[in-house]
Write an enzyme that holds these catalytic residues in place. Sequence first.
Site, PDB file in Angstrom:
ATOM      1  N   ASP A  77       0.815  -1.219   0.000  1.00 48.75           N
ATOM      2  CA  ASP A  77       0.000   0.000   0.000  1.00 48.75           C
ATOM      3  C   ASP A  77       0.854   1.277   0.000  1.00 48.75           C
ATOM      4  O   ASP A  77       0.691   2.150   0.863  1.00 48.75           O
ATOM      5  CB  ASP A  77      -0.912   0.031   1.237  1.00 48.75           C
ATOM      6  CG  ASP A  77      -1.671  -1.271   1.453  1.00 48.75           C
ATOM      7  OD1 ASP A  77      -2.108  -1.855   0.456  1.00 48.75           O
ATOM      8  OD2 ASP A  77      -1.838  -1.675   2.608  1.00 48.75           O
TER       9      ASP A  77
ATOM     10  N   GLU B  54     -11.485   0.113  -3.067  1.00 47.56           N
ATOM     11  CA  GLU B  54     -10.602   0.627  -2.011  1.00 47.56           C
ATOM     12  C   GLU B  54      -9.414   1.343  -2.667  1.00 47.56           C
ATOM     13  O   GLU B  54      -9.355   1.498  -3.880  1.00 47.56           O
ATOM     14  CB  GLU B  54     -10.101  -0.504  -1.095  1.00 47.56           C
ATOM     15  CG  GLU B  54      -9.280  -1.561  -1.810  1.00 47.56           C
ATOM     16  CD  GLU B  54      -8.879  -2.736  -0.924  1.00 47.56           C
ATOM     17  OE1 GLU B  54      -9.296  -2.806   0.240  1.00 47.56           O
ATOM     18  OE2 GLU B  54      -8.151  -3.610  -1.430  1.00 47.56           O
TER      19      GLU B  54
HETATM   20  O1  FUB Z   1      -3.007  -3.560   3.616  1.00 49.68           O
HETATM   21  C1  FUB Z   1      -4.304  -3.747   4.095  1.00 49.68           C
HETATM   22  C2  FUB Z   1      -5.303  -3.452   3.027  1.00 49.68           C
HETATM   23  O2  FUB Z   1      -5.048  -4.216   1.871  1.00 49.68           O
HETATM   24  C3  FUB Z   1      -5.321  -2.044   2.515  1.00 49.68           C
HETATM   25  O3  FUB Z   1      -5.882  -1.153   3.413  1.00 49.68           O
HETATM   26  C4  FUB Z   1      -6.084  -2.247   1.266  1.00 49.68           C
HETATM   27  O4  FUB Z   1      -6.055  -1.180   0.385  1.00 49.68           O
HETATM   28  C5  FUB Z   1      -5.444  -3.496   0.705  1.00 49.68           C
HETATM   29  O5  FUB Z   1      -4.285  -3.214  -0.019  1.00 49.68           O
END
Ligand code: FUB
Length: 373
Positions: free
Chosen positions: A58, A265
Amino acid sequence: MIMKTPLKQTAFTLLVASLLAGGCQSSNSEVETDNTEATAEQTSQISEPLVTEIFTADPSAHVFNGKIYVYPSHDIDAKVPEKDDGSHFAMTDYRVLSMDSVGGEVTLHDVALDIKDVPWAGRQMWAPDAAEKDGKYYLFFPAKDKQDIFRIGVATSDSPTGPFKAQPEPITGSYSIDPAVFKDDNGDYYMYFGGIWGGQLQRWSSGKYKATDEYPADDQPALMPKVAKLSGDLMSFDGGVKDVQILDKDGKPLLTGDNDRRFFEAAWVHKYNGKYYFSYSTGDTHNIAYATGDSPMGPFTYQGVILKPVLGWTNHHSIVEHNGKWYLFFHDSSLSGGKTHLRSVKVTELKHNPDGSIETIDAMVTPEEQKKS
Ligand code: FUB
């Protein structure tokens, strides 16, 4: 963010042996990764992990004082049983990466913030972001609070690499995951956030938290990411939280059933030639897609795919300009042999076409293969 059978995990293997032979540069010798089982037969990634001592994901990249700083999640194998809600993404701290330029030596800095120093946090420190204002640095981070509800906190430091000191409470009115902070040319700051499923966005449809998952029907407008303008001290929301509208070319909101294009997301915003580019992960279809608009608050019109699915379930990125070139920071699970919760941050160049569109990147082909196509 959730877990299912990792996409393409069996079809793609990794060139990790060459990475171990010196492909990655990092000035920290701590070794947390167990990458001894990888073989040279494993192949096909366009970039190498920026660090191999730990797992990182991320990546939120920024240029502060001419230098690139990357704020990633710090993936660990916490031995938490794999669950559909992503419980096994049980990260407990943040570490910052820095480099003078892409391709140069990468420094892995010491712990910038530990969950034990965040009074309100219970578990799972997920994708963070950072901002600078008047020589002070702000780390924005999601974590589940003691009631197991994702909130977004802020921590401050005099240094871009920390250590950061957390505020005693999360940002009032914040929820869900994946904060991304964009500074506009006029000095206004905006936070984009939200993540479906493990990130709990679907539990906030009524404006209040409800511990049940509620999704609009497939033929209804999809759940939308959120945006809030930040106050002058970057510690709170200035005004309410608003939906980020993502529209199709006819001006209609993308629908829930439009899995290939609707938001899931990993929001990010960059500005290019006066246009705002809102990019995001489509989640269970694993693309990084983008939409453009004329205001940081939206609406944004869907344009296409920036990054095709990578090795591992999740896809999460950031886009930054440095020394006249644009870069896409992203992650994949190549270093861990495909484990979805053990990822590595990478970078590759991103190209805007003359009409403002972005060239689609496939991270799972070698530069040689790319040249051939
Ligand atoms: O790293 C945890 C979660 O996985 C992140 O918040 C999301 O965007 C996904 O990449």
